[in-house]
Scaffold this motif. Structure first.
Motif, mmCIF file in Angstrom:
data_model
loop_
_atom_site.group_PDB
_atom_site.id
_atom_site.type_symbol
_atom_site.label_atom_id
_atom_site.label_comp_id
_atom_site.label_asym_id
_atom_site.label_seq_id
_atom_site.Cartn_x
_atom_site.Cartn_y
_atom_site.Cartn_z
ATOM 1 N N PRO A 69 -47.076 -47.653 32.846
ATOM 2 C CA PRO A 69 -47.385 -46.483 33.668
ATOM 3 C C PRO A 69 -48.901 -46.298 33.835
ATOM 4 O O PRO A 69 -49.651 -46.416 32.887
ATOM 5 N N GLN A 70 -49.313 -46.088 35.072
ATOM 6 C CA GLN A 70 -50.717 -45.765 35.343
ATOM 7 C C GLN A 70 -50.755 -44.325 35.860
ATOM 8 O O GLN A 70 -49.741 -43.656 35.919
ATOM 9 N N ARG A 71 -51.945 -43.874 36.279
ATOM 10 C CA ARG A 71 -52.039 -42.472 36.702
ATOM 11 C C ARG A 71 -51.272 -42.205 38.012
ATOM 12 O O ARG A 71 -50.654 -41.155 38.169
ATOM 13 N N THR A 72 -51.313 -43.151 38.938
ATOM 14 C CA THR A 72 -50.671 -42.919 40.251
ATOM 15 C C THR A 72 -49.148 -42.840 40.116
ATOM 16 O O THR A 72 -48.512 -43.737 39.580
ATOM 17 N N ARG A 73 -48.586 -41.735 40.618
ATOM 18 C CA ARG A 73 -47.122 -41.537 40.571
ATOM 19 C C ARG A 73 -46.496 -41.485 41.965
ATOM 20 O O ARG A 73 -45.287 -41.475 42.099
ATOM 21 N N LEU A 74 -47.359 -41.359 42.990
ATOM 22 C CA LEU A 74 -46.815 -41.308 44.363
ATOM 23 C C LEU A 74 -47.685 -42.106 45.322
ATOM 24 O O LEU A 74 -48.912 -41.971 45.323
ATOM 25 N N LEU A 75 -47.021 -42.928 46.144
ATOM 26 C CA LEU A 75 -47.669 -43.568 47.291
ATOM 27 C C LEU A 75 -47.101 -42.886 48.533
ATOM 28 O O LEU A 75 -45.938 -43.093 48.878
ATOM 29 N N ALA A 76 -47.922 -42.019 49.142
ATOM 30 C CA ALA A 76 -47.471 -41.318 50.358
ATOM 31 C C ALA A 76 -47.994 -42.117 51.544
ATOM 32 O O ALA A 76 -49.113 -41.890 52.028
ATOM 33 N N ASN A 77 -47.180 -43.058 51.999
ATOM 34 C CA ASN A 77 -47.632 -44.001 53.025
ATOM 35 C C ASN A 77 -47.783 -43.333 54.382
ATOM 36 O O ASN A 77 -46.931 -42.553 54.803
ATOM 37 N N PHE A 78 -48.870 -43.680 55.051
ATOM 38 C CA PHE A 78 -49.131 -43.233 56.425
ATOM 39 C C PHE A 78 -48.535 -44.298 57.343
ATOM 40 O O PHE A 78 -49.174 -45.296 57.644
ATOM 41 N N ASP A 83 -43.493 -52.630 54.291
ATOM 42 C CA ASP A 83 -43.407 -53.988 53.738
ATOM 43 C C ASP A 83 -44.708 -54.427 53.067
ATOM 44 O O ASP A 83 -44.749 -55.477 52.430
ATOM 45 N N HIS A 84 -45.775 -53.627 53.192
ATOM 46 C CA HIS A 84 -47.030 -53.925 52.486
ATOM 47 C C HIS A 84 -47.016 -53.381 51.057
ATOM 48 O O HIS A 84 -47.978 -53.533 50.321
ATOM 49 N N ILE A 85 -45.912 -52.732 50.697
ATOM 50 C CA ILE A 85 -45.788 -52.159 49.344
ATOM 51 C C ILE A 85 -44.633 -52.855 48.629
ATOM 52 O O ILE A 85 -43.538 -52.972 49.193
ATOM 53 N N ASP A 86 -44.865 -53.301 47.407
ATOM 54 C CA ASP A 86 -43.794 -53.933 46.629
ATOM 55 C C ASP A 86 -42.910 -52.820 46.028
ATOM 56 O O ASP A 86 -43.239 -52.227 44.996
ATOM 57 N N LEU A 87 -41.810 -52.563 46.720
ATOM 58 C CA LEU A 87 -40.948 -51.441 46.322
ATOM 59 C C LEU A 87 -40.298 -51.671 44.957
ATOM 60 O O LEU A 87 -40.150 -50.734 44.158
ATOM 61 N N ALA A 88 -39.919 -52.921 44.690
ATOM 62 C CA ALA A 88 -39.257 -53.207 43.409
ATOM 63 C C ALA A 88 -40.218 -52.919 42.263
ATOM 64 O O ALA A 88 -39.835 -52.306 41.251
ATOM 65 N N ALA A 89 -41.480 -53.329 42.440
ATOM 66 C CA ALA A 89 -42.477 -53.070 41.392
ATOM 67 C C ALA A 89 -42.712 -51.569 41.232
ATOM 68 O O ALA A 89 -42.881 -51.068 40.111
ATOM 69 N N CYS A 90 -42.690 -50.845 42.343
ATOM 70 C CA CYS A 90 -42.872 -49.381 42.282
ATOM 71 C C CYS A 90 -41.734 -48.753 41.474
ATOM 72 O O CYS A 90 -41.944 -47.867 40.649
ATOM 73 N N LYS A 91 -40.536 -49.222 41.758
ATOM 74 C CA LYS A 91 -39.357 -48.688 41.072
ATOM 75 C C LYS A 91 -39.477 -48.912 39.566
ATOM 76 O O LYS A 91 -39.277 -47.985 38.765
ATOM 77 N N THR A 92 -39.821 -50.146 39.200
ATOM 78 C CA THR A 92 -39.957 -50.486 37.781
ATOM 79 C C THR A 92 -41.030 -49.630 37.119
ATOM 80 O O THR A 92 -40.866 -49.163 35.990
ATOM 81 N N ALA A 318 -40.795 -30.746 44.033
ATOM 82 C CA ALA A 318 -39.587 -30.643 44.878
ATOM 83 C C ALA A 318 -39.136 -32.051 45.320
ATOM 84 O O ALA A 318 -39.907 -32.995 45.236
ATOM 85 N N PRO A 319 -37.895 -32.164 45.819
ATOM 86 C CA PRO A 319 -37.458 -33.469 46.330
ATOM 87 C C PRO A 319 -38.383 -33.939 47.467
ATOM 88 O O PRO A 319 -38.802 -33.130 48.297
ATOM 89 N N LEU A 320 -38.680 -35.222 47.485
ATOM 90 C CA LEU A 320 -39.593 -35.758 48.504
ATOM 91 C C LEU A 320 -38.831 -35.958 49.800
ATOM 92 O O LEU A 320 -37.826 -36.666 49.826
ATOM 93 N N PRO A 321 -39.271 -35.344 50.907
ATOM 94 C CA PRO A 321 -38.499 -35.389 52.158
ATOM 95 C C PRO A 321 -38.279 -36.811 52.696
ATOM 96 O O PRO A 321 -37.240 -37.090 53.268
ATOM 97 N N ASP A 322 -39.243 -37.684 52.517
ATOM 98 C CA ASP A 322 -39.113 -39.028 53.106
ATOM 99 C C ASP A 322 -39.206 -40.092 52.020
ATOM 100 O O ASP A 322 -39.926 -41.094 52.153
ATOM 101 N N ARG A 323 -38.451 -39.874 50.969
ATOM 102 C CA ARG A 323 -38.533 -40.795 49.835
ATOM 103 C C ARG A 323 -37.892 -42.140 50.174
ATOM 104 O O ARG A 323 -36.782 -42.220 50.678
ATOM 105 N N VAL A 324 -38.598 -43.215 49.863
ATOM 106 C CA VAL A 324 -38.090 -44.565 50.067
ATOM 107 C C VAL A 324 -37.650 -45.147 48.714
ATOM 108 O O VAL A 324 -36.659 -45.836 48.596
ATOM 109 N N VAL A 325 -38.448 -44.839 47.701
ATOM 110 C CA VAL A 325 -38.155 -45.256 46.320
ATOM 111 C C VAL A 325 -38.468 -44.102 45.397
ATOM 112 O O VAL A 325 -39.430 -43.387 45.593
#
Ligand code: 8YV
Length: 325
Positions: A69-78, A83-92, A318-325
């Protein structure tokens, strides 16, 4: 309150309204020179910020995300594509990811039509000729293109953006719509667009005068349109890509355009942006735009605000409205 404000990094310049919104609410840092972030800077950012707001120009891979775990807990993509984000790694690593769906549908569909018209009517060729001082005047056989009305538009993928393209092409330009997609569209949508689903990509490619790509990027769609698929298309066909560059094998495309396997193409996205395959730059029968799909003032502001709303939800627990992972 100030002490507890989330520390947030916005990796590129955003429209002013969205930057101000974030600056008022968070301890926000903006990339004032607007250059692309290096991998090293992104990696350091994961230790320094609670939230990172990246764009398609940031390659957020497993090496950056890490496993501990690092400090960043959310990637709010613009942007809608991720596909530029490794979703599996984010999940882990327990990093949430959100995107901005819906708000760029019309802008991107408009751009697909722009490419279609430019390619069909040889607009790029004409402009280059005129600016070079080579236009010798009107004549009946000068730069004759093809009309779109009455032609078949084949859509690969049939999500929001593809349907918006179909709406413009069918109702505005009198085109017939075919689509190839894993899922069947709602009956009302098919009826409104007189759209017919075909069972295979090959069947779509064989029957279409214009093929427009609307699938997500990533491993599953990498080189989905290669030499074999291009060869299945009509010799007069136009290939349009506003999705992701990796969907097309660009070596195969260059060869096909050179040898007349298909007539022309219109691209807005490339496999290793901002690099453009050198061969394509020298060809007349291709329209090349610099990833302008969502580039309207209205849309870019809406994208920024949509990403900001996801940050707000995260800050509020709160729940994230556009959550991908
Ligand atoms: C964006 C796009 O401008 O949203 C997307 O997926 O392709 C573009 O229109 C870009 O991705 C911003 O990150």
């Amino acid at each position: 309150m100030t002490e507890k404000r989330l520390r947030l990094l916005v990796t590129r310049r955003w429209p002013e309204a969205a930057e101000s919104y974030l600056a008022e609410r968070y301890d926000a840092v903006f990339n004032s020179n607007d250059g692309p972030m290096t991998q090293e800077a992104l990696s350091q950012a994961f230790d320094a910020y609670d939230v990172i707001c990246p764009t398609v120009s940031d390659k957020i891979d497993a090496a950056i995300i890490g496993t501990a775990p690092q400090r960043t807990r959310l990637l709010a993509n613009f942007g809608v594509g991720y596909d530029h984000i490794d979703l599996a790694a984010c999940k882990t690593a327990g990093v949430a990811v959100t995107n901005t769906p819906g708000v760029l549908t019309d802008a991107t569909a408009d751009l697909a039509m722009t490419l279609m018209l430019m390619a069909a009517r040889r607009a790029g060729e004409g402009e280059r000729e005129l600016r070079a001082g080579n236009w010798t005047g009107w004549r009946p056989t000068h730069l004759t293109g093809r009309q779109l009305s009455g032609k078949v538009l084949g859509l690969v993928g049939f999500g929001r953006i593809a349907q918006a393209v179909a709406k413009r092409a069918h109702h505005g330009f009198g085109m017939d719509i075919l689509y190839y997609s894993r899922s069947v569209a709602q009956e009302a949508v098919e009826k409104d667009l007189s759209a017919k689903r075909v069972n295979s990509l090959e069947a779509l490619l064989e029957q279409s005068d214009v093929v427009s790509l609307h699938v997500p990027g990533g491993a599953e769609t990498q080189n989905m349109i290669g030499a074999e698929q291009i060869a299945a298309m009509k010799r007069s066909a136009i290939l349009i890509n506003t999705a992701r560059g990796g969907v097309i094998d660009h070596d195969a495309l260059a060869l096909a355009l050179k040898s007349g396997v298909i007539a022309t193409a219109g691209l807005d996205v490339y496999p290793a942006e901002p690099k453009i395959p050198a061969e394509l730059l020298e060809m007349e029968n291709i329209v090349l735009l610099p990833h302008l799909g969502s580039a309207t003032v209205e849309t870019r502001e809406a994208m920024g605000m949509r990403a900001a709303k996801n940050v707000d939800a995260f800050a509020a627990g709160a729940p994230l409205p556009d959550r991908v992972v």
